[in-house]
Enzyme design. Sequence first.
Site, mmCIF file in Angstrom:
data_model
loop_
_atom_site.group_PDB
_atom_site.id
_atom_site.type_symbol
_atom_site.label_atom_id
_atom_site.label_comp_id
_atom_site.label_asym_id
_atom_site.label_seq_id
_atom_site.Cartn_x
_atom_site.Cartn_y
_atom_site.Cartn_z
ATOM 1 C CG HIS A 17 -1.965 0.982 1.274
ATOM 2 N ND1 HIS A 17 -2.885 1.145 0.266
ATOM 3 C CD2 HIS A 17 -2.284 1.909 2.220
ATOM 4 C CE1 HIS A 17 -3.722 2.120 0.582
ATOM 5 N NE2 HIS A 17 -3.368 2.609 1.762
ATOM 6 C CG HIS A 135 7.362 6.737 -15.344
ATOM 7 N ND1 HIS A 135 7.409 7.307 -16.599
ATOM 8 C CD2 HIS A 135 6.036 6.616 -15.028
ATOM 9 C CE1 HIS A 135 6.167 7.524 -17.017
ATOM 10 N NE2 HIS A 135 5.325 7.111 -16.093
ATOM 11 C CG HIS A 172 1.857 8.836 -17.608
ATOM 12 N ND1 HIS A 172 0.873 8.052 -17.024
ATOM 13 C CD2 HIS A 172 1.627 10.111 -17.207
ATOM 14 C CE1 HIS A 172 0.081 8.833 -16.307
ATOM 15 N NE2 HIS A 172 0.509 10.080 -16.402
ATOM 16 N NE ARG A 265 -7.129 9.113 -7.679
ATOM 17 C CZ ARG A 265 -6.939 8.662 -6.446
ATOM 18 N NH1 ARG A 265 -7.034 7.375 -6.209
ATOM 19 N NH2 ARG A 265 -6.666 9.487 -5.460
#
Length: 428
Positions: A17, A135, A172, A265
């Site tokens: 998390h 990334h 992205h 989102r």
Amino acid sequence: MAKTVAYFYDPDVGNFHYGAGHPMKPHRLALTHSLVLHYGLYKKMIVFKPYQASQHDMCRFHSEDYIDFLQRVSPTNMQGFTKSLNAFNVGDDCPVFPGLFEFCSRYTGASLQGATQLNNKICDIAINWAGGLHHAKKFEASGFCYVNDIVIGILELLKYHPRVLYIDIDIHHGDGVQEAFYLTDRVMTVSFHKYGNYFFPGTGDMYEVGAESGRYYCLNVPLRDGIDDQSYKHLFQPVINQVVDFYQPTCIVLQCGADSLGCDRLGCFNLSIRGHGECVEYVKSFNIPLLVLGGGGYTVRNVARCWTYETSLLVEEAISEELPYSEYFEYFAPDFTLHPDVSTRIENQNSRQYLDQIRQTIFENLKMLNHAPSVQIHDVPADLLTYDRTDEADAEERGPEENYSRPEAPNEFYDGDHDNDKESDVEI
């Protein structure tokens, strides 16, 4: 002819998390796996609990100082690492959370094992939805990504494959992978992504084409807001067809970031789950060994739908529009279907003229390539891991709940009224 598909899933990978309010939710992997199980797709694949990557594995690409830091830092001792946190870009977007290094080890190990199995011809397609963290850089974390499992997997593939093609359909730009292979013709990188208006990571212009031996082996497709299925297909299929024809890859790595879906989102595209899946199906149609990875995707219920649907395409198994009942069923309300309408009110700013201009520029650049660059004969180093089938279970004997638990962290889906994963923000 049906392909042999290997599927890698660690039952603990969804337990991690990033923290309250963070858009990256590893629990999306548990949702995806649950749908894969309850649709019965596991019966069409060889299912593995994957290898966990070691520090040594990660240092094939990353610096030792950086990986050593990831292994040592924790939420309880991070105050003593202030200088390192800044140096390695670990903080807000890439937070320190409990089990950080273990999380990296699990998703990276699965990509590495997938590459090894492809090298050894154990499978034709390897799937790791936990991977695709494109990334991460050699010396630092970036964009929710800590260890670049893609680069590490490709380095393993290069032991056996003279040319590896990397395709990225995340919204992205795949900047970490591009940077890693910018100077070589052994890997060709192709990224379709949103570009402009300071959109993260700010790279991926059409004129970033590689350098030195890698000049023209880097291909970027910069897109504007609101691109839909038809426009995306108009560009994706001819570009990939030309790339495969010119480059003649012996293996393909496909990053399937689901943040290019409508209603994501953090996204601003208008792709449907079917449109996203068409890209996967098209790449599969070349019948070239294929490593399929996850990536971005921040409306978790749609990420799970998308990757489950794409799993069904990879195993060539039709699945019902109505979702099977599972412990996560309520999260797919109100429609409980595989293909909800995820279109948004974002206008498609990609005119036909703009897309044709991109395609023309790309095709001109492709003409500069050497057809199928060759490599000198060399000794093949030992595999990074020893293949062992002990984690494999026969699909007919394995129960759908084997090695599976339902982890749940506080705020794993919704972080209060302002979390736009909630239905009130997005009509699905």
